[in-house]
Design an enzyme around this catalytic site. Structure first.
Site, PDB file in Angstrom:
ATOM      1  N   ASP A 135       0.789  -1.278   0.144  1.00  0.00           N
ATOM      2  CA  ASP A 135       0.000  -0.004   0.018  1.00  0.00           C
ATOM      3  C   ASP A 135       0.885   1.120  -0.157  1.00  0.00           C
ATOM      4  O   ASP A 135       2.011   1.321   0.726  1.00  0.00           O
ATOM      5  CB  ASP A 135      -0.840  -0.052   1.332  1.00  0.00           C
ATOM      6  CG  ASP A 135      -2.015  -0.774   1.269  1.00  0.00           C
ATOM      7  OD1 ASP A 135      -2.452  -1.044  -0.042  1.00  0.00           O
ATOM      8  OD2 ASP A 135      -2.522  -1.473   2.084  1.00  0.00           O
ATOM      9  N   ASP A 153      -7.058  -1.472  -4.743  1.00  0.00           N
ATOM     10  CA  ASP A 153      -8.106  -1.027  -3.851  1.00  0.00           C
ATOM     11  C   ASP A 153      -8.912   0.170  -4.524  1.00  0.00           C
ATOM     12  O   ASP A 153      -9.969   0.132  -4.342  1.00  0.00           O
ATOM     13  CB  ASP A 153      -7.392  -0.430  -2.496  1.00  0.00           C
ATOM     14  CG  ASP A 153      -6.548  -1.574  -1.723  1.00  0.00           C
ATOM     15  OD1 ASP A 153      -6.695  -2.699  -1.918  1.00  0.00           O
ATOM     16  OD2 ASP A 153      -5.639  -0.996  -1.059  1.00  0.00           O
TER      17      ASP A 153
END
Length: 182
Positions: A135, A153
């Site tokens: 991330d 995402d």
């Protein structure tokens, strides 16, 4: 036997035709997701934070062992990885079902389903490579930070929003399986 093989290949070709567009969208999401993650892993260290927009957006490098928002991150690895694998397979199966049954013929819905598929596969590739998901987008206002996320995402969240809008505002012309969505 030859007739059976020809009929089987015709049947498969007919169904693959329905999958071409969502698979193309998924491939674009996977490639972009993996390239952005590779760049971040190559250029940023774990402790580094690059401010892109003051008090709004940073580029960071974090790893998420869990799923969305770190759910299952503290679960033993013996359980977490098989559980996430099963969840990924269920998500892929659901997407394929939705393509063939619920949203058959809808370009917009199939694009959204391709985005979900690509995002799920992109994050699963991270699990295979790193054992966790990369991330790097740190969105925040002042001192309130949203959990870091990545392009996969974003694709999944955007696609779910599109599907919700289609389901709420799309037209239902006939019985189940023959809906006309956008």
């Amino acid at each position: 036997m030859v007739a059976f093989i020809r009929l089987s290949s015709l049947y498969l070709a007919m169904y693959f035709k329905d999958l071409r567009f969502p698979l193309l969208v998924a491939l674009v999401v996977i490639v972009f997701d993996q390239i952005t993650k590779w760049l971040v892993v190559s250029l940023i260290s774990r402790s580094e934070s690059i401010e892109l927009i003051p008090n709004f957006l940073n580029l960071v490098l974090t790893y998420n062992k869990g799923v969305a928002f770190g759910v299952f991150a503290n679960l033993s690895e013996n359980y977490r990885l098989p559980l996430i694998l099963v969840m990924t397979l269920i998500a892929i199966s659901l997407v394929v079902y939705l393509i063939f049954v619920e949203f058959k013929g809808s370009r917009l819905a199939n694009a959204a389903l391709g985005m979900i598929l690509g995002g799920a596969i992109g994050n699963f590739i991270d699990r295979l490579i790193y054992g966790e998901v990369v991330d790097f987008i740190d969105f925040y206002l002042g001192s309130y930070h949203w959990p870091a996320f990545n392009f996969a995402d974003t694709a999944i969240s955007t696609a779910v929003g599109i599907l919700i809008l289609i389901s709420l505002f799309g037209s239902h012309n006939s019985s189940r399986g023959n809906r006309n969505f956008c």
